[in-house]
Design a protein around this motif. Structure first.
Motif, PDB file in Angstrom:
ATOM      1  N   SER A 147     -77.408  27.575  10.970  1.00 53.51           N
ATOM      2  CA  SER A 147     -76.875  28.525  10.011  1.00 53.51           C
ATOM      3  C   SER A 147     -76.043  29.566  10.733  1.00 53.51           C
ATOM      4  N   GLY A 148     -74.871  29.808  10.203  1.00 58.76           N
ATOM      5  CA  GLY A 148     -73.994  30.777  10.833  1.00 58.76           C
ATOM      6  C   GLY A 148     -72.559  30.304  10.807  1.00 58.76           C
ATOM      7  N   SER A 149     -71.707  31.082  11.408  1.00 60.37           N
ATOM      8  CA  SER A 149     -70.285  30.769  11.464  1.00 60.37           C
ATOM      9  C   SER A 149     -69.829  30.764  12.914  1.00 60.37           C
ATOM     10  N   ALA A 150     -68.972  29.833  13.235  1.00 59.23           N
ATOM     11  CA  ALA A 150     -68.413  29.757  14.579  1.00 59.23           C
ATOM     12  C   ALA A 150     -66.940  29.419  14.469  1.00 59.23           C
ATOM     13  N   TYR A 151     -66.162  30.007  15.331  1.00 58.05           N
ATOM     14  CA  TYR A 151     -64.748  29.685  15.342  1.00 58.05           C
ATOM     15  C   TYR A 151     -64.228  29.716  16.766  1.00 58.05           C
ATOM     16  N   THR A 152     -63.138  29.014  16.970  1.00 58.82           N
ATOM     17  CA  THR A 152     -62.497  28.970  18.287  1.00 58.82           C
ATOM     18  C   THR A 152     -61.070  29.471  18.157  1.00 58.82           C
TER      19      THR A 152
END
Length: 791
Positions: free
Chosen positions: A638-643
């Motif tokens: 659960s959560g958000s990740a971005y590059t």
């Protein structure tokens, strides 16, 4: 439970006593080792090989007990292993993407049956579930390689090298993507992971991996790794572990003609930043878990905002009350830890310990060192013990400055409930991984790109796959050869013969050019010039400045001042500036056609074609600016990740002789389109097109100092670029001696190198090929991943 112990539920809640710990067992691993008579051989061509006359070494567990013995490979074993890997590559790469994916997926079920044995061999440092996640992720990339990564092909035989203190999980974060892309792999594990690596190689073969596609070579010391890299069948070497062994490998392989990437994540300094807007209790729990409870492969440093410093320290003191002493690796580490604590106390730090330190033994209590300075030895050269330096900061800017002061750039943890503050801080931190309100989050879909001294390659995610791939149109950058016998202290110190021009009047005088530093056309600091000869080699065509170390220093200082502002302008402004360069070149088309023709000896038609391609290439880069900007990642948690791709910083470029104008605008466009500043050294043989381009730069809207052009002796300027600590990457086209010098020298600090050996007998890079843009773009960026939990 309350009745049997005569305690109420309330009493149990207050005491929070732990239940009996589960007794660890190594029976499964012992049974497998017993099957091999406690003596493991090499794994070559799909089977265990144990030559009778090979030396062996005894492996010990963390408590000093005997585990088994392993074979110490010699050069004959390496040759046999490389031959097996070449055959394995032919078989493995010829399979379809679907077939390779099915082999990796089959290993998931096999690992489910033997995961306990793997875990016991690793002493629980690598969970089977983490390996299963790796296999599932890279099996899908094996399936989709030709669909989502078109036109790229496997390198061949890849050597994956690990230091002795590297655990199994990061090792296989390199092995699995290499296999998924169709390469064969030779694993050279550290001693602690050798048994588990051998077991996994056996399981891979059982899953249907062709014989020779995965080989394991064990060793007694790190010197064997360079011998593996020296084998001509090896196409690429990638290393993971501590910085010292990585530097040793780079120096030992310099001049061999094999690309080497380094991921020195062990021992890195990782900041924990607690802002006043953080949930203090959660932050303190995270600090305790990161610094004192998890296995310490990195060193944490705590930065706390002044307004909440006392509150955080008070909570840390309370939470540390129940912590026991932490085991150290060796008895000698105890003395190093005590020395670090004493030095911190002498410099005014306040020491807080969870309990009293025992009089002797390889254990030490968790310790806070409050009030340390950024230059304190316990911060700059941290010991391996459970020490946590604590420093304070006042503003958000000061927090970023203190954190970026670290020579490492692996990962950082930010604690705040203010999302805007978190994102702005994450953007300004020079670290490859940023965790918000958490720490040590890892997943194979997150690209890990260490900055500064924490690596020169990207692992994980789609971005990490490209290190194991190549474009079919790309020629081999470095020819395989034996290292040259070089005195590195004398490289670039030679002088050039003086050529006196022959002319009878001022009208026949050769033109003198200027270089471009800090937005101004100027002479070199030395005041000297070099003669430029025409294609025939007789007479003098022109004179160009003979730049040196001081010119490079001035150029880098100017580049540093404007590079951060250039990034903030954004991709649209970058595109407009590149379009203006294209228009400026178009306006002087005929002048550049004449310059290219006179300098290189090409016909006017051929020179016209190169100028036309150069104008188009600048427009291509302008269009590229806002097209690839990272994105979000589908995390299993659960959560958000971005590059997001980030600029490297200041890039030093030694330009090639071939296509002097087209190659120059190609690397120039790649650098500034991605936000970098650049210091260019024109071709020593054909410098005039690049020096003529200064006229275009002068009338452009590029910030003064973003692009610098310094002419002179190639070797002399290569040394100046290599030894400048601020330059983050070097792109080099030149001699085999220059390539070897850069590989040997650019290790402290660690630089990203793109090396191409110019040899008249070798095929040179095709500067007209359109696929070149993607390759250059990937060389010009580094990746940052940001993880924000939601629960």
């Amino acid at each position: 439970m309350a009745d049997s112990t005569n305690k109420s539920v309330y009493d149990i809640f207050l005491s929070m006593e732990k239940g009996p710990a589960q007794t660890s067992s190594t029976a499964t691993a012992k049974a497998w080792l017993d099957h091999h008579s406690q003596a493991l051989g090499l794994f070559i061509n799909g089977k265990f090989v144990r030559p009778a006359d090979r030396p062996s070494c005894l492996l010990l567990d963390s408590k000093g007990g005997s585990v088994c013995s392993i074979v110490c490979a010699v050069e004959d074993d390496i040759s046999q292993c490389a031959s097996s890997a070449v055959n394995g590559f032919k078989s493995w790469s010829s399979r379809t993407c679907y077939q390779r994916a099915q082999v990796l997926l089959k290993l998931v079920s096999i690992l489910g049956m033997h995961g306990k044995c793997v875990s016991e061999l690793c002493e629980a440092s690598c969970s089977p579930s983490a390996l299963v996640r790796l296999l599932q992720y890279y099996s899908s990339w094996a399936q989709l390689r030709d669909i989502l990564i078109t036109n790229w092909r496997p390198l061949g035989v890849v050597a994956v090298v690990a230091s002795d203190d590297c655990s199994l999980y990061p090792l296989y974060c390199k092995v699995l993507p290499a296999l998924a892309m169709g390469n064969s792999v030779i694993v050279v594990p550290g001693q602690c992971t050798a048994p588990a690596a051998l077991l996994l190689a056996q399981l891979f073969t059982g899953a249907g991996l062709p014989s020779g596609a995965l080989n394991v070579v064990t060793r007694s010391d790190f010197s064997l790794c360079a011998k593996v890299a020296q084998n001509p069948s090896i196409s690429y070497v990638t290393y993971i572990g501590n910085k010292e062994d990585g530097v040793m490998l780079c120096k030992a392989t310099a001049g061999m003609g094999v690309p080497v990437s380094v991921s020195p994540y062990i021992g890195a300094l990782c900041p924990l930043i607690i802002f006043e807007s953080a949930d203090i209790d959660s932050a303190v729990d995270g600090v305790i878990d990161a610094a004192f409870k998890t296995k310490k492969e990195v060193h944490w440093v705590l930065f706390v905002q002044d307004s909440v410093l006392d509150s955080v320290v008070a909570r840390l003191r309370l939470r540390m009350g129940g912590l026991k002493c932490v085991d150290l690796r060796h008895d000698a580490d105890r003395a190093l830890v005590e020395t670090a604590v004493q030095e911190a106390e002498q410099q005014g730090a306040m020491v807080i310990q969870s309990c009293s330190a025992p009089p002797s033994g390889a254990v030490y209590p968790p310790t806070l060192l409050c009030g340390t300075a950024p230059s304190s030895p316990c911060v700059v050269w941290p010991s391996s013990g459970p020490l946590l330096p604590v420093m304070s900061f006042r503003s958000n800017t000061e927090a970023v400055t203190l954190a970026n002061h670290s020579p490492h750039g692996k990962s950082v943890s930010i604690w705040t409930e203010d999302l805007t503050l978190a994102l702005e801080t994450a953007k300004n931190l020079s670290f490859g991984s940023v965790w918000v309100n958490c720490h040590s989050v890892s997943d194979p879909c997150l690209p890990v790109c260490g900055q500064k001294d924490s690596g020169n390659c990207t692992d994980g995610g789609q971005e990490g796959l490209y290190q194991f791939l190549k474009l079919p149109s790309s020629s081999s950058p470095l020819p395989r050869s034996s290292p040259l016998s070089m005195d590195y202290t004398k490289f670039g110190t030679g002088t050039f013969p003086v050529i006196i021009p022959e002319y009878s009047d001022q009208a026949n005088a050769s033109k003198s050019y200027l270089q471009f530093v800090g937005g101004k056309a100027c002479k070199s600091v030395s005041g000297c010039s070099l003669s430029v000869q025409p294609p025939g080699g007789s007479g003098v065509l022109a004179y160009c400045p003979d730049g040196g170390r001081k010119d490079v220093r001035n150029a880098v200082e100017a580049a540093i001042k404007v590079q951060s502002g250039w990034i903030k302008k954004g991709p649209t402004a970058h595109a407009q500036s590149l379009y203006s360069l294209a228009k400026g070149l178009e306006a002087k088309r005929q002048d550049f056609v004449m310059s290219v023709s006179i300098q290189t000896g090409l016909s006017m038609d051929e020179a016209e074609k190169e100028v036309e391609l150069s104008i188009a290439r600048l427009s291509d880069w302008a269009s590229y600016c806002d097209k690839i900007q990272g994105g979000t990642l589908p995390m299993p948690k659960s959560g958000s990740a971005y590059t997001l791709p980030e600029a490297l910083g200041v890039v030093g470029v030694i330009l090639p002789d071939k296509n002097p104008l087209l190659s120059m605008v190609t690397v120039l466009g790649a650098a500034i389109a991605t936000g970098n500043a650049i210091v260019m050294v024109p071709s020593q043989k054909y410098p005039l097109p690049a020096l003529d381009f200064i006229q275009v730069l002068q009338v452009s809207d590029l910030p003064a100092g973003l692009v610098n052009v310094i002419s002179g002796g190639k070797d002399q300027l290569t040394v100046a670029l290599a030894n400048h600590s601020v330059i983050k990457a070097i792109w080099y086209w030149g001699s085999a001696e220059g390539c070897q010098y850069l590989q040997y020298t650019c290790t402290t600090p660690l630089k990203t190198l793109c090396l191409f050996c110019q040899n008249d007998e070798e095929e040179e890079k095709d500067w007209t090929h359109p696929s070149l843009l993607e390759e250059m773009w990937r060389n010009a960026v580094q990746w940052k991943s940001v993880w924000i939990p939601t629960a």
